[in-house]
Scaffold this motif. Structure first.
Motif, PDB file in Angstrom:
ATOM      1  N   GLY A  21       0.817  -1.209   0.000  1.00 12.80           N
ATOM      2  CA  GLY A  21       0.000   0.000   0.000  1.00 12.80           C
ATOM      3  C   GLY A  21       0.851   1.259   0.000  1.00 12.80           C
ATOM      4  N   ASP A  22       1.920   1.237   0.785  1.00 13.31           N
ATOM      5  CA  ASP A  22       2.844   2.378   0.812  1.00 13.31           C
ATOM      6  C   ASP A  22       3.494   2.582  -0.552  1.00 13.31           C
ATOM      7  N   LEU A  49      -8.106  -2.720  12.879  1.00 14.78           N
ATOM      8  CA  LEU A  49      -7.586  -3.175  11.598  1.00 14.78           C
ATOM      9  C   LEU A  49      -8.410  -4.352  11.075  1.00 14.78           C
ATOM     10  N   HIS A  50      -8.975  -4.183   9.898  1.00 16.95           N
ATOM     11  CA  HIS A  50      -9.772  -5.234   9.259  1.00 16.95           C
ATOM     12  C   HIS A  50      -8.946  -5.839   8.132  1.00 16.95           C
ATOM     13  N   ALA A  63      -8.452   0.195   7.833  1.00 10.45           N
ATOM     14  CA  ALA A  63      -8.447   0.536   9.252  1.00 10.45           C
ATOM     15  C   ALA A  63      -9.544   1.544   9.559  1.00 10.45           C
ATOM     16  N   LEU A  64     -10.172   1.356  10.696  1.00 10.60           N
ATOM     17  CA  LEU A  64     -11.155   2.294  11.224  1.00 10.60           C
ATOM     18  C   LEU A  64     -10.501   3.048  12.368  1.00 10.60           C
ATOM     19  N   LYS A  75      -9.038   4.488   6.964  1.00 11.23           N
ATOM     20  CA  LYS A  75      -7.630   4.671   6.592  1.00 11.23           C
ATOM     21  C   LYS A  75      -7.087   3.346   6.059  1.00 11.23           C
ATOM     22  N   ARG A  76      -5.999   3.429   5.327  1.00 11.82           N
ATOM     23  CA  ARG A  76      -5.212   2.258   4.920  1.00 11.82           C
ATOM     24  C   ARG A  76      -5.965   1.249   4.058  1.00 11.82           C
ATOM     25  N   MET A  77      -6.984   1.695   3.328  1.00 15.06           N
ATOM     26  CA  MET A  77      -7.721   0.769   2.460  1.00 15.06           C
ATOM     27  C   MET A  77      -6.807   0.370   1.308  1.00 15.06           C
TER      28      MET A  77
END
Length: 151
Positions: A21-22, A49-50, A63-64, A75-77
């Motif tokens: 992702g980064d 974190l899902h 992330a929620l 975040k972080r989808m």
């Protein structure tokens, strides 16, 4: 079948997805316009974190972040490019929204960028509407912000 569960950042495959992702985000935007949570922040009390898994393999994360004021932020989808098109992103979004409602979050916000039309299409098809930039995104032309009422 894709299964989404809440997991720790050290669960198998998660940090690889964080790295991917980064790399993806930084290939599109300059570092000063890249706002992902650091991997070390994924296990904070206000973050959930899902992880989407297919046949046990981590294929997506989201992330929620609970702001503590009846709002939350997605975040972080990220979904592994080799796993896209199988419904993992929608499953992650559904899981995040369900978790947000359970926490009493009434409005879920997110930030994405103009170079991610697929993400924008996903969010708008899921009921997210454009809003003014908020928080660290104010004044950044690389940021597009969206929100959805969960009540």
């Amino acid at each position: 079948m894709t299964v989404v569960t809440v997991e720790h950042s050290t669960a198998p495959g998660v940090l690889d997805l964080v790295r991917q992702g980064d790399e993806f985000g930084l290939s599109l935007y300059p570092p000063e316009s890249y706002y992902a949570l650091d991997a070390s922040e994924l296990d904070r009390d206000d973050v959930e974190l899902h992880v989407a898994r297919h046949d046990g393999h981590a294929i997506g994360i989201a992330a929620l972040v609970d702001a503590g004021d009846d709002t939350g932020e997605l975040k972080r989808m990220f979904v592994d490019p080799t796993a896209r098109g199988r419904g993992a992103a929608r499953a992650l979004l559904d899981s995040i929204e369900t978790a947000a409602r359970a926490r009493g979050i009434r409005v879920l916000r997110l930030e994405t960028g103009p170079k991610q039309p697929e993400a924008i299409a996903l969010y708008t098809s899921h009921g997210y509407e454009p809003i003014d930039a908020f928080g660290p995104y104010v004044g950044d032309p690389s940021s597009l912000c969206f929100a959805k009422s969960l009540s």
